[in-house]
Design an enzyme around this catalytic site. Sequence first.
Site, PDB file in Angstrom:
ATOM      1  CB  THR A 211      -1.002  -0.035   1.178  1.00  0.00           C
ATOM      2  OG1 THR A 211      -1.937   1.024   1.017  1.00  0.00           O
ATOM      3  CG2 THR A 211      -0.327   0.084   2.535  1.00  0.00           C
ATOM      4  CG  ASN A 212      -0.545   4.645  -1.331  1.00  0.00           C
ATOM      5  OD1 ASN A 212      -1.183   5.422  -0.643  1.00  0.00           O
ATOM      6  ND2 ASN A 212      -1.100   3.961  -2.326  1.00  0.00           N
ATOM      7  CD  GLN A 213       4.365   7.359   3.836  1.00  0.00           C
ATOM      8  OE1 GLN A 213       4.023   7.752   4.942  1.00  0.00           O
ATOM      9  NE2 GLN A 213       5.583   7.513   3.359  1.00  0.00           N
ATOM     10  CB  SER A 214      -3.249   7.790   0.425  1.00  0.00           C
ATOM     11  OG  SER A 214      -4.488   8.446   0.488  1.00  0.00           O
TER      12      SER A 214
END
Length: 401
Positions: A211-214
């Site tokens: 995933t990512n940091q959003s």
Amino acid sequence: MIPVLDKKHIVLGVTGSIACYKALDLASKLTQGGALVDVVMTQSATRFVTPLAFGGITHQPVVIDLFDPQSELSVEHVALAERADLLVVAPATANSIAKMALGLADDPLTTTLLATMAPVIVAPAMDGHMYENAAVQENLKKLRDRGVTIVGPDEGYLASGKMGKGRLVETPELMGHIRAILGKDGDLAGSTIVVSAGGTQEPLDPARIITNQSSGKMGYALAEAARDRGARTVLVTAPTSLPDPVAVEVVRVQTALEMRDQVFKATANAQALVMAAAVADYRPRLASPQKLKKDSDSMTLELTRNPDILTETTGPIVKVGFAAESQDLAQNAREKMARKGLDLIVANDITDPESGFGSDSNKVLILGKNGQVEDLPLMPKEAVAHRVLDRVRDLMAAEKG
Ligand code: PMT
């Protein structure tokens, strides 16, 4: 300041419940949002919280007596009813609900409620058995049938010490309903806007994801701002820790493929798509059904490309992308706008800790396909959302012809 509340006259009716203390928070949030709040208390409400407390928060006189010579109501008994944009009764006791259902007008609050043409929100708070009582249910139905919005009550710990349904809803939920009602005839009324938010999650095995940091903050701010301006708003969101915005259709997804399917579905009847989500560009080619074992010193993952949701969304729709960039902001964003066939792109610098992922503020460049560039200073994500929606409104109007 919350634009939809700015200088709106809101009458806050407070009736005698232990939940009166929560109305102080509501009065405070409305006042901070820019609303002019007139608090009207019943006599029993003054036994729980003092009028002084409300007056201190709202900087307005608090009304408790129709015949108080200091009160505006002693001169013109329907003054508050006439200038109100909205009336909110929170907490509303079984007794006050019964008086409203009967149409009594024996105190400043019921008089104001009977005389107003403004929309009314009622937030019940009482003992669980009282709430379930047929008389209360009939009274609430009567009010609902007359167009009153009933919000809550919540289930949980009650003043009696028992668990049940009867708790006054929390301030954010009431604020959501207040904003949606005040904004329903706003400049986006009649349109459907689809917003995406959050970082998609691509499973590797039952325990792990890529995933990512959003955080979802930018997308949720856009959805709330669109709702506040009267749009039917669909929020397609990857997992976040944020509460569902009130009066927004929330569609939960996990992966990029799920987000694509739900965005396609929602945009079939929409006029604009605003993609604030950070969509994973790649996913594991195969998600293992069993937890992967760490039996070697290194591991190679095979990834496969995800479809580009913006590029694949077609039809007569305004398409807005976000560009999360760490260098050459304008140039990279312009290239993305052309490649994905966008009408507008919002470029944020993700190297600035106050901008981009996770922060409450953002510093963006808004670029139009006609070459127009707006370089905005650092501002709260809510304010960025409104600036983007100003452009979306103009583009939708141009599309209409
Ligand atoms: O959620 P927050 O913590 O508030 O952070 C906000 C944000 C930084 C995530 C947001 O402001 C933002 O920049 N969102 C887009 C992030 C991103 O994925 O940018 P990108 O440059 O990789 O993609 C460009 C555009 O294409 C985006 O609108 C994206 O949603 C879209 N896209 C990307 C990949 C894909 N497969 N399909 C897409 O439609």
